[in-house]
Design a protein around this motif. Structure first.
Motif, short mmCIF file in Angstrom:
data_model
loop_
_atom_site.label_atom_id
_atom_site.label_comp_id
_atom_site.label_asym_id
_atom_site.label_seq_id
_atom_site.Cartn_x
_atom_site.Cartn_y
_atom_site.Cartn_z
N MET A 93 0.84 -1.18 0.00
CA MET A 93 0.00 0.00 0.00
C MET A 93 0.88 1.25 0.00
SD MET A 93 -2.88 1.24 2.72
CE MET A 93 -4.31 0.97 1.74
N ASN A 94 0.46 2.27 -0.72
CA ASN A 94 1.20 3.54 -0.75
C ASN A 94 1.14 4.23 0.60
OD1 ASN A 94 1.73 3.23 -3.48
ND2 ASN A 94 -0.11 4.30 -4.08
N ARG A 95 2.13 5.05 0.86
CA ARG A 95 2.10 5.87 2.07
C ARG A 95 1.04 6.94 1.91
NH1 ARG A 95 7.86 7.65 1.89
NH2 ARG A 95 7.03 9.48 2.91
N LEU A 96 0.24 7.14 2.93
CA LEU A 96 -0.82 8.14 2.90
C LEU A 96 -0.55 9.19 3.96
CD1 LEU A 96 -3.85 5.71 2.68
CD2 LEU A 96 -2.85 7.02 0.81
N CYS A 97 -1.04 10.39 3.73
CA CYS A 97 -0.89 11.47 4.70
C CYS A 97 -1.59 11.10 6.01
CB CYS A 97 -1.50 12.75 4.13
SG CYS A 97 -1.34 14.17 5.26
N GLN A 98 -0.97 11.44 7.11
CA GLN A 98 -1.54 11.12 8.42
C GLN A 98 -2.85 11.87 8.68
OE1 GLN A 98 0.67 12.38 11.85
NE2 GLN A 98 1.32 14.31 10.90
N HIS A 99 -3.16 12.88 7.90
CA HIS A 99 -4.37 13.67 8.11
C HIS A 99 -5.55 13.21 7.25
CE1 HIS A 99 -2.03 16.27 10.62
NE2 HIS A 99 -1.17 16.45 9.64
N LEU A 100 -5.31 12.22 6.37
CA LEU A 100 -6.37 11.71 5.51
C LEU A 100 -7.34 10.87 6.34
CD1 LEU A 100 -7.48 11.35 2.60
CD2 LEU A 100 -6.07 9.29 2.46
N ARG A 101 -8.63 11.11 6.17
CA ARG A 101 -9.66 10.36 6.87
C ARG A 101 -10.69 9.83 5.88
NH1 ARG A 101 -6.18 10.94 9.94
NH2 ARG A 101 -6.26 11.64 12.09
N THR A 102 -11.32 8.72 6.25
CA THR A 102 -12.40 8.11 5.47
C THR A 102 -13.45 7.59 6.44
OG1 THR A 102 -13.01 6.37 3.92
CG2 THR A 102 -11.13 5.91 5.34
N LYS A 103 -14.70 7.53 5.99
CA LYS A 103 -15.76 6.99 6.84
C LYS A 103 -15.50 5.53 7.19
CE LYS A 103 -19.45 8.20 4.42
NZ LYS A 103 -20.86 8.50 4.11
N LYS A 104 -14.73 4.85 6.37
CA LYS A 104 -14.44 3.45 6.63
C LYS A 104 -13.61 3.24 7.90
CE LYS A 104 -14.59 1.65 1.91
NZ LYS A 104 -13.78 0.95 0.90
N LEU A 105 -12.99 4.30 8.42
CA LEU A 105 -12.22 4.18 9.66
C LEU A 105 -13.13 4.01 10.88
CD1 LEU A 105 -9.45 6.87 9.10
CD2 LEU A 105 -9.16 4.39 9.16
N TYR A 106 -14.42 4.24 10.73
CA TYR A 106 -15.35 4.17 11.85
C TYR A 106 -16.12 2.86 11.90
CZ TYR A 106 -14.02 8.95 12.35
OH TYR A 106 -13.28 10.09 12.52
N ILE A 107 -15.63 1.87 11.18
CA ILE A 107 -16.17 0.52 11.28
C ILE A 107 -15.04 -0.38 11.75
CG2 ILE A 107 -17.91 0.86 9.49
CD1 ILE A 107 -16.05 -0.65 7.54
N GLU A 108 -15.34 -1.61 12.06
CA GLU A 108 -14.29 -2.52 12.51
C GLU A 108 -13.41 -2.93 11.34
OE1 GLU A 108 -15.04 -5.75 15.19
OE2 GLU A 108 -16.85 -4.76 15.90
N ALA A 109 -12.37 -2.16 11.13
CA ALA A 109 -11.41 -2.44 10.06
C ALA A 109 -10.07 -1.82 10.46
CB ALA A 109 -11.88 -1.84 8.74
N SER A 110 -9.01 -2.46 10.05
CA SER A 110 -7.69 -1.87 10.29
C SER A 110 -7.51 -0.71 9.31
CB SER A 110 -6.60 -2.92 10.06
OG SER A 110 -6.50 -3.23 8.67
N PRO A 111 -6.63 0.24 9.60
CA PRO A 111 -6.40 1.34 8.66
C PRO A 111 -6.04 0.85 7.26
CG PRO A 111 -5.41 1.87 10.76
CD PRO A 111 -5.89 0.44 10.85
N ASP A 112 -5.25 -0.23 7.16
CA ASP A 112 -4.90 -0.77 5.85
C ASP A 112 -6.15 -1.22 5.11
OD1 ASP A 112 -2.21 -0.26 6.06
OD2 ASP A 112 -1.70 -2.27 6.75
N ASP A 113 -7.05 -1.89 5.82
CA ASP A 113 -8.29 -2.35 5.19
C ASP A 113 -9.20 -1.18 4.84
OD1 ASP A 113 -7.52 -5.00 5.39
OD2 ASP A 113 -8.61 -5.34 7.25
N ALA A 114 -9.24 -0.16 5.67
CA ALA A 114 -10.12 0.99 5.42
C ALA A 114 -9.74 1.72 4.14
CB ALA A 114 -10.08 1.94 6.60
N PHE A 115 -8.44 1.78 3.83
CA PHE A 115 -7.99 2.50 2.65
C PHE A 115 -7.76 1.59 1.44
CE2 PHE A 115 -6.84 5.60 5.95
CZ PHE A 115 -7.46 6.71 5.42
N ALA A 116 -7.96 0.28 1.61
CA ALA A 116 -7.76 -0.66 0.51
C ALA A 116 -8.94 -0.63 -0.45
CB ALA A 116 -7.60 -2.07 1.07
N GLU A 117 -8.68 -1.02 -1.69
CA GLU A 117 -9.74 -1.16 -2.68
C GLU A 117 -10.59 -2.36 -2.28
OE1 GLU A 117 -10.51 0.71 -5.26
OE2 GLU A 117 -8.79 2.05 -5.04
N SER A 118 -11.91 -2.24 -2.39
CA SER A 118 -12.80 -3.37 -2.07
C SER A 118 -12.53 -4.53 -3.02
CB SER A 118 -14.25 -2.94 -2.18
OG SER A 118 -14.51 -1.93 -1.25
#
Length: 66
Positions: free
Chosen positions: A1-26
């Motif tokens: 996975m590419n390095r992402l900015c520490q300030h990037l947020r997604t709604k997927k972070l608010y479910i049971e998922a690791s950060p890698d999974d939250a930013f991964a392609e489905s």
């Protein structure tokens, strides 16, 4: 996975998922939108006045932070 900015947020972070999974392609090639925002600006526009997205908030961007 590419390095992402520490300030990037997604709604997927608010479910049971690791950060890698939250930013991964489905699924490869899937174009389902995901909502991103910058934690510094609290909007979809970063401090550099450019759109926020996991493909944009990477090293080389003026406002990127590890």
């Amino acid at each position: 996975m590419n390095r992402l900015c520490q300030h990037l947020r997604t709604k997927k972070l608010y479910i049971e998922a690791s950060p890698d999974d939250a930013f991964a392609e489905s699924e490869p090639g899937q174009t389902t939108p995901c909502h991103f925002w910058c934690n510094l600006t609290q909007t979809v526009i970063g401090p550099d006045q450019q759109p926020v997205h996991k493909n944009a908030c990477q090293p080389g961007r003026a406002c990127f932070e590890d």
